[in-house]
Every structure is written in structure tokens, then in C-alpha cells.
Design a protein around this motif. Structure first.
Motif, short mmCIF file in Angstrom:
data_model
loop_
_atom_site.label_atom_id
_atom_site.label_comp_id
_atom_site.label_asym_id
_atom_site.label_seq_id
_atom_site.Cartn_x
_atom_site.Cartn_y
_atom_site.Cartn_z
N THR A 54 -63.59 -8.88 0.52
CA THR A 54 -62.55 -8.57 -0.48
C THR A 54 -61.17 -8.95 0.07
OG1 THR A 54 -62.88 -6.32 0.29
CG2 THR A 54 -63.55 -6.80 -1.98
N ALA A 55 -60.19 -9.04 -0.86
CA ALA A 55 -58.87 -9.59 -0.49
C ALA A 55 -58.13 -8.69 0.51
CB ALA A 55 -58.04 -9.75 -1.75
N ASP A 56 -57.30 -9.33 1.32
CA ASP A 56 -56.43 -8.59 2.24
C ASP A 56 -55.43 -7.76 1.44
OD1 ASP A 56 -57.61 -9.98 4.32
OD2 ASP A 56 -56.04 -11.52 4.40
N GLU A 57 -54.85 -6.75 2.09
CA GLU A 57 -53.83 -5.93 1.41
C GLU A 57 -52.60 -5.83 2.30
OE1 GLU A 57 -55.36 -2.08 0.30
OE2 GLU A 57 -57.15 -2.98 -0.59
N VAL A 58 -51.42 -5.91 1.65
CA VAL A 58 -50.16 -5.81 2.39
C VAL A 58 -49.33 -4.68 1.79
CG1 VAL A 58 -48.06 -7.04 3.08
CG2 VAL A 58 -50.20 -8.31 2.79
N TRP A 59 -49.01 -3.68 2.62
CA TRP A 59 -48.28 -2.50 2.16
C TRP A 59 -46.98 -2.33 2.94
CZ3 TRP A 59 -50.34 0.47 -1.78
CH2 TRP A 59 -51.70 0.25 -2.10
N ALA A 70 -46.36 -4.58 -1.14
CA ALA A 70 -45.25 -5.50 -0.87
C ALA A 70 -45.11 -6.49 -2.01
CB ALA A 70 -45.53 -6.23 0.43
N ASP A 71 -43.88 -7.00 -2.22
CA ASP A 71 -43.69 -7.98 -3.30
C ASP A 71 -44.37 -9.31 -2.92
OD1 ASP A 71 -42.00 -9.64 -1.76
OD2 ASP A 71 -40.29 -8.36 -2.21
N GLU A 72 -44.44 -10.19 -3.90
CA GLU A 72 -45.23 -11.41 -3.70
C GLU A 72 -44.69 -12.32 -2.60
OE1 GLU A 72 -46.37 -14.15 -6.99
OE2 GLU A 72 -46.91 -12.22 -7.92
N ALA A 73 -43.34 -12.43 -2.56
CA ALA A 73 -42.77 -13.35 -1.57
C ALA A 73 -43.13 -12.89 -0.16
CB ALA A 73 -41.26 -13.40 -1.74
N PHE A 74 -42.96 -11.59 0.09
CA PHE A 74 -43.24 -11.07 1.43
C PHE A 74 -44.74 -11.12 1.73
CE2 PHE A 74 -44.19 -7.51 4.36
CZ PHE A 74 -43.48 -7.95 5.46
N SER A 75 -45.56 -10.61 0.77
CA SER A 75 -47.00 -10.60 1.08
C SER A 75 -47.53 -12.02 1.22
CB SER A 75 -47.82 -9.78 0.10
OG SER A 75 -47.54 -10.12 -1.20
N GLY A 76 -46.96 -12.99 0.50
CA GLY A 76 -47.40 -14.38 0.65
C GLY A 76 -47.24 -14.86 2.09
N ARG A 77 -46.09 -14.56 2.69
CA ARG A 77 -45.86 -15.01 4.09
C ARG A 77 -46.81 -14.29 5.05
NH1 ARG A 77 -39.83 -15.07 6.20
NH2 ARG A 77 -40.82 -16.21 7.90
N VAL A 78 -47.03 -12.99 4.79
CA VAL A 78 -47.92 -12.23 5.66
C VAL A 78 -49.35 -12.77 5.54
CG1 VAL A 78 -48.99 -9.95 6.02
CG2 VAL A 78 -46.51 -10.14 5.65
N LEU A 79 -49.80 -12.98 4.30
CA LEU A 79 -51.19 -13.43 4.09
C LEU A 79 -51.42 -14.79 4.74
CD1 LEU A 79 -51.66 -12.23 0.39
CD2 LEU A 79 -52.61 -11.20 2.47
N ARG A 80 -50.41 -15.67 4.64
CA ARG A 80 -50.56 -16.99 5.27
C ARG A 80 -50.70 -16.86 6.80
NH1 ARG A 80 -47.26 -18.49 1.07
NH2 ARG A 80 -45.32 -18.28 2.23
N GLN A 81 -49.93 -15.94 7.35
CA GLN A 81 -50.02 -15.75 8.82
C GLN A 81 -51.39 -15.14 9.19
OE1 GLN A 81 -48.47 -16.94 11.19
NE2 GLN A 81 -48.32 -15.58 12.96
N GLY A 93 -63.22 -11.92 7.86
CA GLY A 93 -63.20 -10.50 7.57
C GLY A 93 -61.92 -10.15 6.85
N ARG A 94 -61.81 -8.89 6.51
CA ARG A 94 -60.68 -8.45 5.68
C ARG A 94 -59.64 -7.70 6.51
NH1 ARG A 94 -60.72 -3.33 2.09
NH2 ARG A 94 -59.13 -3.85 0.53
N MET A 95 -58.38 -7.97 6.21
CA MET A 95 -57.28 -7.28 6.91
C MET A 95 -56.53 -6.42 5.91
SD MET A 95 -56.67 -8.92 10.03
CE MET A 95 -56.68 -10.54 10.78
N VAL A 96 -56.23 -5.20 6.33
CA VAL A 96 -55.34 -4.33 5.55
C VAL A 96 -54.18 -3.98 6.47
CG1 VAL A 96 -55.13 -2.15 4.28
CG2 VAL A 96 -57.30 -3.40 4.27
N MET A 97 -52.96 -4.26 6.05
CA MET A 97 -51.83 -3.98 6.93
C MET A 97 -50.72 -3.24 6.21
SD MET A 97 -48.70 -5.60 6.60
CE MET A 97 -47.91 -6.48 7.91
N ALA A 98 -49.99 -2.43 6.98
CA ALA A 98 -48.79 -1.77 6.46
C ALA A 98 -47.70 -1.93 7.51
CB ALA A 98 -49.07 -0.29 6.22
#
Ligand code: DP6
Length: 340
Positions: A54-59, A70-81, A93-98
Motif C-alpha cells: 500500500t502507498a507510503d504516508e507523509v504526516w 502533508a500538502d502535495e508539494a512537500f509529500s511529493g519531495r518526500v515520496l521521491r526521496q 515495502g511501505r514507509m509511513v513517516m511523520a
């Protein structure tokens, strides 16, 4: 499942990264030199669930512990990294980060250096990879925030131009070498109008850029390195102030021009000069924004901070100092506190 929390300090550059030969690969035109900070940090908690699809999550975590997406611009940069790091280590695997910053995000202090350093160190550790500092630095740099390459080390750090900067940063001296204070004088709490990324892109359009490169690669970097090595604040101060003004001169003379300064920025620069005249030695530097970092020795810090707080237009003075490397703890505290 593996979960970690990492705290990483921001950094203030004495010699700046301004202008890139290749922005995508984060290839700077010149080496840079910074001091890692202690108080202004990013905290990142991350959970890696191997095999889950399942998709990663950015909080984003607030200081009361609550979490929001997180908003799209920020989570986009995090997801790419995160994708980059998973690919690099051949994991799935799946990453969940805050994440959260210890300094007010409205203070206009660059948080991407500490943020992407904390994220990179956390993800690498959760993936079970055993990396050298040099490799962590290179991976942090690939986030697009070149200055993040320096925050994976404490103390005094050089991102050299070896291999055109692709080698990443190297620690010069750790935080115990020399304690300097950084009074961060906040005059503007709005996000900057022009990103550093656009600044790097426009830098070569300044007619003064070639001259800057000659100075910054030559005498100015040599003088800054020598001053750190000899713990000579009287030598370091003038170099960092000259360097910051030079970087902003490039921004102001780029096409189209970029003016980061506000009227209160000039008032603070003037107050710092006047304080020096009265025997309080502080020297100014600025990142891509209106807020001024005033470097001083510990014994001068209280008196100088009081003066700066009294300058018209100053919102607050954050008292920071030389800080250590990222700290890694087991457990994803921000996620647990937020109820995830
Ligand atoms: C002026 O490309 O690292 O701070 O991603 O916004 O942190 P951010 O910027 P980055 O450029 C940093 C520009 C600078 C100078 C410096 O820190 O070297």
C-alpha cells in the motif's frame, strides 16, 4: 517492521552554495562550508513495513502531538526521496513517516536541510542499511536540497567540489572543536517568494557571477577554512559577512532579479555593525531569505541578542549554537504519539 526516530540539526553556511552546474544531479559550482546548528532541528519518525504494497504516508506532526497530512508539494519531495532510497538499497515495502521542526515553521528558517537529512538518516536506518557518513551525505544531497548533505554531520562541515561536489560533504571538525553562537534574527515570517532552486538556476545570469566564483573558490574559502582551523573569530567574521553580501549581490543582479531583503534586514545589518563599534563582536550572514544569522562568541551572545531584539521590525531572536550530528533512536515516537 522497523521503526526509528531521527533528530537532525539545520546548518548555516559560512561559504554558500549558490548556483548549480546541474540542478537535477545537484552539482554545485563551488564548495561550501557550514556549521551545524543545535536548537533548530527536524525530527523524523519513520516506519518501514517490508513487503507491504500500500502507498507510503507523509504526516506533519504539531507540537501537541497531533498529525495532519502533508500538502502535495512537500509529500511529493518526500515520496521521491523514499523511492530513491528504497531503489538504492534494493528493498521493497511501505514507509509511513511523520516530521516536525523544533523551530516555528513560520520563522522562515530553511528547514529542508535538517528535514531531508533527518529523513535520509531515518529511512536508511529503517531499511537496515549500514552506510558511511559520506554515503549518507550523498544520499541526502540527492533529495534536491544540496545543503542537506552538510546536516548529516555535526560541527564544521565542508561540501567540497571534489568530483564536482558529487562526493558529498565531509566533516572538518566536530562540535566540540569550537562553540559559536548563532543569533537568528527573524524579521519576516512569510515563506520566501523565490526558492533557492530558482536562485541557483538564475545565478549564472548575474554579470558578477564569474568574479564571485574566483573569490569563493580561492581566497575566501581559504580564509574561512583557516579561521575555523585556528578558531579565529576575528578572522572568520569579516569573511562570512562578505560572503553573504556577495551571494545576495548575485541574487539581486540576476535576471530576473531576486530581492530577499526587507527594510528590517538592513536595520539588523546596521545594528550589528554599530554593535561592533561598541565592542560587541557579531558578524552577519543570510540564507536565501530576509532573516539574519548573527554569529558571535558565547560571551557576547546575551548582550548582542538584547540589542537585536530592540531593533524595529524584529519579530524574535532564536538563540542557537554549534550542534552535533543526527541522533537516531529506536521507535517511531511521532507516529505513536499521533495515534498511528
Ligand atoms: C542560500 O538548494 O540546499 O542556503 O533546499 O532550500 O535548503 P534548500 O536550498 P539548497 O540551497 C541552499 C542555499 C543557501 C546557501 C547554503 O546553505 O549553502
Amino acid at each position: 517492521m522497523s521503526s526509528v526516530t531521527v533528530e537532525s540539526g539545520s546548518n548555516i553556511a559560512f561559504i554558500k552554495y549558490w548556483g548549480a552546474r546541474d540542478l537535477e544531479r545537484v552539482v554545485p559550482f563551488n564548495a561550501s562550508l557550514s556549521m551545524t546548528l543545535d536548537t533548530c532541528r527536524s525530527i523524523c519518525s519513520l516506519e518501514f513495513r517490508e513487503g507491504e504494497t500500500t502507498a507510503d504516508e507523509v504526516w506533519l506532526a504539531a507540537s501537541d502531538g497531533s498529525l495532519r497530512r502533508a500538502d502535495e508539494a512537500f509529500s511529493g519531495r518526500v515520496l521521491r526521496q523514499l523511492d530513491r532510497l528504497r531503489d538504492h538499497f534494493g528493498k521493497s515495502g511501505r514507509m509511513v513517516m511523520a516530521t516536525r521542526n523544533t523551530f516555528p515553521s513560520s520563522a522562515g528558517i530553511a528547514s529542508s536541510a535538517s528535514g531531508f537529512s533527518a529523513l535520509t538518516v531515518a529511512a536508511t536506518s529503517a531499511l537496515g542499511a549500514d552506510c558511511s557518513g559520506a554515503e549518507l551525505s550523498r544520499l541526502a544531497m540527492l533529495s534536491g536540497s544540496g545543503s542537506a548533505s552538510r546536516s548529516v554531520f555535526g560541527g564544521y562541515v565542508e561540501w567540497s567540489d571534489r568530483d564536482e561536489g558529487q562526493a558529498g560533504a565531509e566533516p572538518l571538525r566536530d562540535e566540540s572543536w569550537w562553540t559559536l553562537h548563532d543569533l537568528i534574527v527573524v524579521v519576516d515570517t512569510e515563506p520566501k517568494e523565490v526558492s533557492s532552486r530558482d536562485g541557483h538556476r538564475r545565478a549564472t545570469s548575474s554579470p558578477y557571477f564569474e568574479q564571485r566564483l574566483r573569490d569563493v573558490r580561492g581566497r575566501r574559502m581559504r580564509a574561512a577554512l583557516r579561521a575555523v582551523e585556528e578558531r579565529d573569530f576575528a578572522a572568520l567574521g569579516p569573511v562570512i559577512e562578505e560572503e553573504a553580501i556577495d551571494m545576495h549581490l548575485i541574487a539581486m543582479s540576476s535576471s530576473p532579479p531576486i530581492f530577499y531583503w526587507k527594510p528590517a534586514t538592513l536595520a539588523v545589518l546596521d545594528a550589528v555593525r554599530r554593535a561592533r563599534g561598541d565592542g560587541l563582536a557579531g558578524w552577519s550572514t543570510l540564507d536565501a531569505g530576509a532573516n539574519v544569522h548573527v554569529l558571535c562568541e558565547p560571551q557576547t551572545s546575551d548582550a548582542l541578542a538584547s540589542r537585536l531584539e530592540a531593533v524595529d521590525g524584529v519579530v524574535e531572536v532564536i538563540r542557537d549554537r554549534t550542534g552535533g550530528p543526527p541522533v537516531v533512536r529506536q521507535g517511531a515516537e511521532l507516529l505513536e504519539r499521533g495515534g498511528l
